[in-house]
Scaffold this active site. Sequence first.
Site, PDB file in Angstrom:
ATOM      1  N   ASN A  46     -13.371  54.390 -52.880  1.00 30.52           N
ATOM      2  CA  ASN A  46     -14.714  53.753 -52.749  1.00 30.52           C
ATOM      3  C   ASN A  46     -15.738  54.712 -53.062  1.00 30.52           C
ATOM      4  O   ASN A  46     -15.847  55.749 -52.402  1.00 30.52           O
ATOM      5  CB  ASN A  46     -14.594  53.447 -51.034  1.00 30.52           C
ATOM      6  CG  ASN A  46     -15.808  52.576 -50.860  1.00 30.52           C
ATOM      7  OD1 ASN A  46     -16.890  52.843 -51.034  1.00 30.52           O
ATOM      8  ND2 ASN A  46     -15.167  51.393 -50.375  1.00 30.52           N
ATOM      9  N   HIS A  57     -15.201  49.473 -54.882  1.00 27.17           N
ATOM     10  CA  HIS A  57     -14.169  49.625 -53.804  1.00 27.17           C
ATOM     11  C   HIS A  57     -13.013  50.469 -54.239  1.00 27.17           C
ATOM     12  O   HIS A  57     -12.853  50.792 -55.476  1.00 27.17           O
ATOM     13  CB  HIS A  57     -13.696  48.429 -53.239  1.00 27.17           C
ATOM     14  CG  HIS A  57     -14.457  47.415 -52.557  1.00 27.17           C
ATOM     15  ND1 HIS A  57     -14.062  46.389 -51.682  1.00 27.17           N
ATOM     16  CD2 HIS A  57     -15.878  47.450 -52.418  1.00 27.17           C
ATOM     17  CE1 HIS A  57     -15.052  46.085 -51.027  1.00 27.17           C
ATOM     18  NE2 HIS A  57     -16.182  46.444 -51.525  1.00 27.17           N
ATOM     19  N   GLU A  59      -9.780  50.319 -54.793  1.00 23.26           N
ATOM     20  CA  GLU A  59      -9.014  49.656 -55.545  1.00 23.26           C
ATOM     21  C   GLU A  59      -9.636  49.281 -56.958  1.00 23.26           C
ATOM     22  O   GLU A  59      -8.928  49.431 -58.037  1.00 23.26           O
ATOM     23  CB  GLU A  59      -8.533  48.459 -55.050  1.00 23.26           C
ATOM     24  CG  GLU A  59      -7.683  48.799 -53.801  1.00 23.26           C
ATOM     25  CD  GLU A  59      -8.607  48.664 -52.511  1.00 23.26           C
ATOM     26  OE1 GLU A  59      -7.888  48.781 -51.258  1.00 23.26           O
ATOM     27  OE2 GLU A  59      -9.504  48.685 -52.525  1.00 23.26           O
ATOM     28  N   CYS A  84      -9.294  44.322 -49.144  1.00 17.33           N
ATOM     29  CA  CYS A  84      -9.997  43.252 -48.735  1.00 17.33           C
ATOM     30  C   CYS A  84      -9.734  41.989 -49.640  1.00 17.33           C
ATOM     31  O   CYS A  84      -9.013  42.237 -50.786  1.00 17.33           O
ATOM     32  CB  CYS A  84     -11.712  43.653 -48.781  1.00 17.33           C
ATOM     33  SG  CYS A  84     -12.418  44.164 -50.456  1.00 17.33           S
ATOM     34  N   CYS A  87     -10.839  43.037 -53.438  1.00 13.37           N
ATOM     35  CA  CYS A  87      -9.541  43.829 -54.157  1.00 13.37           C
ATOM     36  C   CYS A  87      -8.285  43.097 -54.308  1.00 13.37           C
ATOM     37  O   CYS A  87      -7.499  43.199 -55.261  1.00 13.37           O
ATOM     38  CB  CYS A  87      -9.406  44.935 -53.583  1.00 13.37           C
ATOM     39  SG  CYS A  87     -11.039  46.186 -53.351  1.00 13.37           S
TER      40      CYS A  87
END
Length: 152
Positions: A46, A57, A59, A84, A87
């Site tokens: 992140n 983020h 990912e 989330c 992602c």
Amino acid sequence: MYRGGELMDQFMAAAIEEAKQGLAEGGIPIGSVLVRDNQIIGRGHNKRVQDGDPVTHAEIDCLRNAGRIRTYRQTILYSTLMPCYLCAGAVVQFGIKKVIAGESKTFPGAREFLESHQVEVIDLDLDECKNLMESFIANHPSLWFEDIGVDE
């Protein structure tokens, strides 16, 4: 591989190292790696704070760092925290069929969304991942709530 008394594979260990790197940079400790054929092909953490970018983020950073790989169908995404919706949307969009999360206690993420799109989700419920996030949230609550889009 045992780490802190917990069994984890080298890929989750690499994601945790990414999370720790993000924390050391002053960011949010979430890390991710993308694996194909038992090899890490992308890694990230992140960087919302570091880059001033609300969508960096872990990912997303990981996928960017993997670059164009033609197909993601034979890949596995590891993340220290349950992804989330942002992602999870990328996972579904690119056809990644398996996500392995370090934990979902501190943030439940979008597990049901992923599973509704036939993505296999494994939650390892690792203490190391939970402790990393719990400590961060306790010390930086406003930054955490900003990250997940919640008013304090």
